[in-house]
Design an enzyme around this catalytic site. Structure first.
Site, PDB file in Angstrom:
ATOM      1  N   HIS A   1      33.290  -6.464  11.196  1.00 15.93           N
ATOM      2  CA  HIS A   1      34.675  -6.758  11.934  1.00 15.93           C
ATOM      3  C   HIS A   1      34.741  -5.225  12.355  1.00 15.93           C
ATOM      4  O   HIS A   1      35.212  -4.249  11.634  1.00 15.93           O
ATOM      5  CB  HIS A   1      35.734  -6.886  10.703  1.00 15.93           C
ATOM      6  CG  HIS A   1      37.108  -7.062  11.501  1.00 15.93           C
ATOM      7  ND1 HIS A   1      38.052  -7.286  10.653  1.00 15.93           N
ATOM      8  CD2 HIS A   1      37.655  -7.012  12.746  1.00 15.93           C
ATOM      9  CE1 HIS A   1      39.229  -6.992  11.465  1.00 15.93           C
ATOM     10  NE2 HIS A   1      38.870  -7.091  12.761  1.00 15.93           N
TER      11      HIS A   1
ATOM     12  N   MET B   1      36.205   0.876  10.510  1.00 20.05           N
ATOM     13  CA  MET B   1      37.364   1.472  11.024  1.00 20.05           C
ATOM     14  C   MET B   1      36.992   3.014  11.625  1.00 20.05           C
ATOM     15  O   MET B   1      36.393   3.593  10.932  1.00 20.05           O
ATOM     16  CB  MET B   1      38.493   1.375  10.212  1.00 20.05           C
ATOM     17  CG  MET B   1      38.829  -0.043   9.681  1.00 20.05           C
ATOM     18  SD  MET B   1      40.281   0.219   8.477  1.00 20.05           S
ATOM     19  CE  MET B   1      40.286  -1.486   7.853  1.00 20.05           C
TER      20      MET B   1
ATOM     21  N   MET C   1      36.987  -2.567  14.085  1.00 19.83           N
ATOM     22  CA  MET C   1      38.197  -2.274  14.319  1.00 19.83           C
ATOM     23  C   MET C   1      38.077  -0.920  14.768  1.00 19.83           C
ATOM     24  O   MET C   1      38.529   0.132  14.369  1.00 19.83           O
ATOM     25  CB  MET C   1      39.020  -2.128  13.132  1.00 19.83           C
ATOM     26  CG  MET C   1      39.672  -3.676  12.524  1.00 19.83           C
ATOM     27  SD  MET C   1      40.045  -3.815  11.066  1.00 19.83           S
ATOM     28  CE  MET C   1      38.510  -3.851  10.139  1.00 19.83           C
TER      29      MET C   1
ATOM     30  N   ASP D   1      34.453  -4.371   6.928  1.00 24.87           N
ATOM     31  CA  ASP D   1      35.434  -3.759   7.726  1.00 24.87           C
ATOM     32  C   ASP D   1      35.154  -2.184   8.402  1.00 24.87           C
ATOM     33  O   ASP D   1      35.416  -1.468   7.579  1.00 24.87           O
ATOM     34  CB  ASP D   1      36.655  -3.621   6.968  1.00 24.87           C
ATOM     35  CG  ASP D   1      37.580  -5.011   6.866  1.00 24.87           C
ATOM     36  OD1 ASP D   1      37.900  -5.743   5.966  1.00 24.87           O
ATOM     37  OD2 ASP D   1      37.538  -5.792   7.885  1.00 24.87           O
TER      38      ASP D   1
ATOM     39  N   SER E   1      35.908  -9.175   1.635  1.00 24.75           N
ATOM     40  CA  SER E   1      35.842  -7.890   2.456  1.00 24.75           C
ATOM     41  C   SER E   1      35.640  -6.695   1.528  1.00 24.75           C
ATOM     42  O   SER E   1      36.286  -6.705   0.428  1.00 24.75           O
ATOM     43  CB  SER E   1      37.118  -7.614   2.871  1.00 24.75           C
ATOM     44  OG  SER E   1      37.279  -6.295   3.168  1.00 24.75           O
TER      45      SER E   1
ATOM     46  N   MET F   1      44.369 -12.234  12.919  1.00 26.12           N
ATOM     47  CA  MET F   1      44.787 -11.136  12.037  1.00 26.12           C
ATOM     48  C   MET F   1      45.929 -11.367  11.344  1.00 26.12           C
ATOM     49  O   MET F   1      46.974 -11.720  12.125  1.00 26.12           O
ATOM     50  CB  MET F   1      44.513  -9.905  12.625  1.00 26.12           C
ATOM     51  CG  MET F   1      43.577  -9.127  12.984  1.00 26.12           C
ATOM     52  SD  MET F   1      42.387  -9.134  11.718  1.00 26.12           S
ATOM     53  CE  MET F   1      43.162  -7.836  10.614  1.00 26.12           C
TER      54      MET F   1
ATOM     55  N   HIS G   1      32.297  -9.774   4.284  1.00 27.68           N
ATOM     56  CA  HIS G   1      33.147  -9.075   5.447  1.00 27.68           C
ATOM     57  C   HIS G   1      33.083  -7.627   5.504  1.00 27.68           C
ATOM     58  O   HIS G   1      33.442  -7.093   4.323  1.00 27.68           O
ATOM     59  CB  HIS G   1      34.507  -9.709   5.438  1.00 27.68           C
ATOM     60  CG  HIS G   1      35.374  -9.599   6.456  1.00 27.68           C
ATOM     61  ND1 HIS G   1      35.280 -10.040   7.718  1.00 27.68           N
ATOM     62  CD2 HIS G   1      36.329  -8.401   6.617  1.00 27.68           C
ATOM     63  CE1 HIS G   1      36.234  -9.650   8.686  1.00 27.68           C
ATOM     64  NE2 HIS G   1      37.024  -8.648   7.874  1.00 27.68           N
TER      65      HIS G   1
ATOM     66  N   ASP H   1      42.248 -13.317   8.568  1.00 31.15           N
ATOM     67  CA  ASP H   1      41.689 -12.199   7.850  1.00 31.15           C
ATOM     68  C   ASP H   1      43.087 -11.251   7.679  1.00 31.15           C
ATOM     69  O   ASP H   1      43.768 -10.741   8.254  1.00 31.15           O
ATOM     70  CB  ASP H   1      40.950 -11.338   8.900  1.00 31.15           C
ATOM     71  CG  ASP H   1      40.436  -9.844   8.249  1.00 31.15           C
ATOM     72  OD1 ASP H   1      39.863  -9.175   8.839  1.00 31.15           O
ATOM     73  OD2 ASP H   1      40.637  -9.853   6.964  1.00 31.15           O
TER      74      ASP H   1
HETATM   75  C1  DX5 Z   1      42.208  -5.191   7.459  1.00 29.56           C
HETATM   76  C2  DX5 Z   1      40.850  -5.819   7.340  1.00 29.56           C
HETATM   77  C3  DX5 Z   1      40.937  -7.045   6.480  1.00 29.56           C
HETATM   78  C4  DX5 Z   1      41.265  -6.467   4.988  1.00 29.56           C
HETATM   79  C5  DX5 Z   1      41.310  -7.823   3.959  1.00 29.56           C
HETATM   80  O1  DX5 Z   1      42.259  -4.412   8.771  1.00 29.56           O
HETATM   81  O2  DX5 Z   1      40.504  -6.212   8.635  1.00 29.56           O
HETATM   82  O3  DX5 Z   1      39.624  -7.435   6.443  1.00 29.56           O
HETATM   83  O4  DX5 Z   1      40.413  -5.528   4.467  1.00 29.56           O
HETATM   84  O5  DX5 Z   1      41.731  -7.112   2.785  1.00 29.56           O
HETATM   85  P1  DX5 Z   1      43.007  -7.955   2.238  1.00 29.56           P
HETATM   86  O6  DX5 Z   1      42.334  -9.195   1.880  1.00 29.56           O
HETATM   87  O7  DX5 Z   1      43.085  -7.230   0.760  1.00 29.56           O
HETATM   88  O8  DX5 Z   1      44.193  -8.089   3.025  1.00 29.56           O
HETATM   89 ZN    ZN Z   2      38.684  -7.437   8.467  1.00 31.19          ZN
END
Ligand code: DX5
Ligand code: ZN
Length: 218
Positions: free
Chosen positions: A64, A35, A66, A33, A6, A135, A31, A173
């Site tokens: 991903h 948000m 979110m 992320d 990620s 998750m 990956h 994840d």
């Molecule tokens: C959290 C994300 C994950 C996170 C993973 O909301 O969806 O992908 O970034 O990072 P680590 O491996 O540090 O938990």
């Molecule tokens: Zn993620």
């Protein structure tokens, strides 16, 4: 067995380098992320950064989302270069409809469930998706600790995929590192997301990926 670093935990002043380092270490996917500060209490990456990541690698971008009401941004992320779009069950009032839109855009479909969301909430779609994301932290931040109950949930998810003859990848994840990677894979995970374990590795991201692969005995 795929490893999907990620980039949330990478040094964004060197994004391309950090992506290429993970790739050099043997990453299978990247990956991304996304948000929005509403679905989760953090704001991170949008289509512009995703497009930058696209220019840095040919690896599949596992995006991903979110975000609330993800339907509004599906096209923008596909245009930016996403190879798969994962939406949250909790953010989609019409999950089958959203997934159909992603499929129509020609990319892989993913559904994520938060730690407190029951697997049954996605039972009706798993036969037709490409990635089911469990998750193992509450979404919003990298560097959190793996929630131990996630392993049993992965086992139940693997059984559900088998029961429903789904060929979806089972992605875990959050909080994955070289110490718990084997446990997650033994429970049925086929894709491991790792952010801080890769990008906070003392010898750099390539070593971070290799350390997880080594822990899997690969
Ligand atoms: C959290 C994300 C994950 C996170 C993973 O909301 O969806 O992908 O970034 O990072 P680590 O491996 O540090 O938990
Ligand atoms: Zn993620």
């Amino acid at each position: 067995m795929k490893i999907a670093p990620s980039i949330l935990s990478c040094d964004f002043s060197r994004l391309a380098e950090e992506i290429r380092a993970a790739e050099a270490g043997g990453a299978d996917w990247i990956h991304v992320d996304v948000m929005d500060g509403h679905f989760v209490p953090n704001i991170t990456i949008g289509p512009v950064i995703t497009e930058g990541a696209r220019r840095a690698t040919d690896l599949p971008l596992d995006v991903h989302l979110m975000i609330e009401a993800p339907d509004r941004y599906l096209e923008a992320f596909v245009k930016a270069g996403a190879d798969s779009l994962t939406v949250h069950q909790e953010a989609c009032p019409d999950l089958p409809g959203t997934l159909a839109k992603i499929r129509a855009l020609g990319v892989r479909t993913g559904v994520a469930v938060n730690p407190d969301t029951p697997l049954d909430s996605v039972r009706h779609v798993v036969a037709d998706i490409d990635v089911l994301v469990i998750m193992s932290v509450h979404p919003g931040f990298g560097g959190q600790r793996y929630i131990p109950g996630s392993t049993a949930k992965l086992r139940r998810a693997r059984l559900m995929l088998e029961e429903l003859h789904s060929v979806a990848e089972l992605e875990v994840d959050g909080g994955i590192d070289a110490l718990n990677a084997r446990e997650a894979v033994d429970a049925g995970a086929s894709v491991l997301v790792a952010g801080s374990a890769v990008y906070a590795h003392p010898e750099g991201a390539a070593e971070g990926v290799r350390a997880i692969r080594k822990a899997l005995g690969a």
